[in-house]
Design an enzyme around this catalytic site. Structure first.
Site, PDB file in Angstrom:
ATOM      1  CB  THR A 127      -0.964   0.004   1.200  1.00  0.00           C
ATOM      2  OG1 THR A 127      -1.795  -1.157   1.111  1.00  0.00           O
ATOM      3  CG2 THR A 127      -1.877   1.229   1.193  1.00  0.00           C
ATOM      4  CG  PHE A 183       0.166   4.624   3.631  1.00  0.00           C
ATOM      5  CD1 PHE A 183       0.715   3.369   3.394  1.00  0.00           C
ATOM      6  CD2 PHE A 183      -0.993   4.687   4.392  1.00  0.00           C
ATOM      7  CE1 PHE A 183       0.128   2.219   3.891  1.00  0.00           C
ATOM      8  CE2 PHE A 183      -1.602   3.550   4.901  1.00  0.00           C
ATOM      9  CZ  PHE A 183      -1.034   2.305   4.638  1.00  0.00           C
TER      10      PHE A 183
HETATM   11  O1  LIG Z   1      -7.341  -1.127   7.980  1.00  0.00           O
HETATM   12  C1  LIG Z   1      -6.190  -0.724   8.014  1.00  0.00           C
HETATM   13  O2  LIG Z   1      -5.317  -1.250   8.727  1.00  0.00           O
HETATM   14  C2  LIG Z   1      -5.792   0.439   7.216  1.00  0.00           C
HETATM   15  O3  LIG Z   1      -4.790   1.045   7.494  1.00  0.00           O
HETATM   16  C3  LIG Z   1      -6.616   0.788   6.039  1.00  0.00           C
HETATM   17  C4  LIG Z   1      -6.177   0.157   4.731  1.00  0.00           C
HETATM   18  C5  LIG Z   1      -6.941   0.861   3.563  1.00  0.00           C
HETATM   19  O4  LIG Z   1      -7.586   1.873   3.753  1.00  0.00           O
HETATM   20  O5  LIG Z   1      -6.850   0.377   2.439  1.00  0.00           O
HETATM   21  C6  LIG Z   1      -4.732   0.368   4.524  1.00  0.00           C
HETATM   22  C7  LIG Z   1      -3.899  -0.623   4.151  1.00  0.00           C
HETATM   23  C8  LIG Z   1      -4.347  -2.004   3.907  1.00  0.00           C
HETATM   24  O6  LIG Z   1      -4.155  -2.280   2.540  1.00  0.00           O
HETATM   25  C9  LIG Z   1      -5.756  -2.232   4.260  1.00  0.00           C
HETATM   26  C10 LIG Z   1      -6.537  -1.259   4.707  1.00  0.00           C
END
Ligand SMILES: O=C(O)C(=O)C[C@]1(C(=O)O)C=C[C@@H](O)C=C1
Length: 375
Positions: free
Chosen positions: A257, A259
């Site tokens: 992911t 950010f």
């Molecule tokens: O639920 C979490 O732990 C988050 O940080 C959110 C979140 C998102 O919003 O996509 C962030 C990263 C992961 O891929 C899964 C969920």
């Protein structure tokens, strides 16, 4: 052929800058304050009971009553406060132990994390000086873009100042002593459940969506659920005293992911590190118009790292009169572009200047000139 005007959010004019610099609050003229935590009813009933769980305070482990953990912040209930701690405060959406908190700690290992209930609250926490920066997910390698944050970037006056790429290794967590055969349901953020589809299909139990992975882990732990598991991180297991039943359960082993780090003030563009710049614009209708706009980057060997389009929510349809075909109604789009160059580089200045000359008006929104923290 004209580059259409977009609300210039994220970009401040010369006037606004001087106004902002003259009027922005400094630490010395703000009353010392404390952040008041507010618990909102979440998608699953609030946590009950005071189960003891292992939690983690930036490397220092300690035991804590779950009910005393800070609750996510909602801006509606904030008494605007600042303390004089020198620790940088980073707002994020979710509970302690969520991946967004991991990303904040990766970028700023000594930071104080500020959990927020919604993405918008994390933006507002920075705008209200309750946090110095926000760390928010923008894109996942398996699930794609997080559109809500693209939309919020336009609505809020924050600048992109950095980027964090976090490998998201999803784990199946349950209370100590619970075996996988005992599970009757699995809770997590919809994105985490979606990207663990193969594993969860084999497990064959119903899935329940909750706001974030940290909340899923906390819910299982604090309610003493022996028939439920959470899909969350290893750190969430430590924070809430859960056992890891399975690791890396995501369909694609590389699940990353991306950010964004957002701040009130932009960083000064430099050339000593790999920089990225993010802009947004709209275009008039016409054949090849996007191709032509993007050519200003290609001509200067500027690599585009991301293109995202979003509907213009305020003015979704555009009527075009064409002498051949008559009037037509098209969806109108915003184009978000990330390119690999710093605004301190002449080629980036020239590319945007070229857009200005070519399209007559210089009215794109500029979100930030950030460097990728883990390039
Ligand atoms: O639920 C979490 O732990 C988050 O940080 C959110 C979140 C998102 O919003 O996509 C962030 C990263 C992961 O891929 C899964 C969920």
């Amino acid at each position: 052929m004209a580059l259409k005007c977009v609300a210039l959010l994220g970009w401040r004019s010369e006037y606004e800058y001087s106004w902002w610099n003259r009027n922005k609050p400094s630490k010395s003229n703000l009353a010392p304050v404390t952040i008041r935590w507010f618990s909102r009813q979440r998608s699953i009933n609030s946590v009950q009971g005071g189960k003891v769980a292992a939690t983690h305070n930036h490397g220092r482990k300690f035991h804590k009553d779950l009910t005393s953990l800070p609750k996510p912040l909602t801006v509606a209930d904030l008494s605007v406060t600042l303390d004089d701690s020198s620790k940088v405060r980073i707002s994020f959406k979710g509970m302690l132990g969520s991946y967004s908190e991991d990303a904040a700690l990766k970028a700023y290992p000594k930071c104080e994390t500020v959990p927020c209930d919604e993405f918008e609250d994390a933006f507002k926490a920075v705008e209200l000086w309750l946090a110095e920066k926000a760390v928010l997910p923008i894109e996942n390698s398996s699930g794609g873009s997080i559109h809500r944050n693209y939309d919020l970037l336009l609505r809020h006056r924050l600048h992109i100042v950095g980027e964090v790429q976090l490998p998201v290794n999803l784990c199946l967590l349950a209370l100590p002593g619970v075996r996988i055969e005992q599970l009757k349901r699995v809770l997590s953020h919809p994105q985490a459940l979606a990207v663990s589809d193969i594993f969860l299909c084999k497990l064959g139990v119903p899935r329940e969506n909750v706001d974030d992975t940290g909340f899923a882990a906390q819910y299982v732990a604090s309610n003493g659920l022996r028939d439920a598991a959470a899909v969350a991180s290893i750190r969430a297991a430590e924070v809430y005293g859960l056992n890891v039943l399975a690791e890396k359960i995501q369909d694609d082993s590389d699940n990353i992911t991306r950010f964004l780090v957002l701040a009130r003030d932009p960083i000064i563009p430099r050339t000593d590190k790999p920089f990225k710049t993010s802009i947004v614009f709209t275009l008039e209708e016409g054949p090849g118009i996007l191709f032509k706009a993007l050519a200003v980057f290609a001509l200067r060997d500027i690599n585009l790292t991301k293109i995202e389009s979003r509907p213009q929510r305020k003015r979704p349809l555009r009527v075009v009169d064409d002498s051949n075909t008559g009037a037509a109604r098209y969806f109108d789009y915003l184009f978000y572009i990330d390119f690999e160059a710093s605004m301190a580089e002449p080629r980036a200045q020239n590319a945007l200047g070229h857009l200005q000359v070519w399209f007559l008006v210089f009215n794109y929104a500029y979100f930030g000139c950030c460097y990728a923290i883990d390039f």
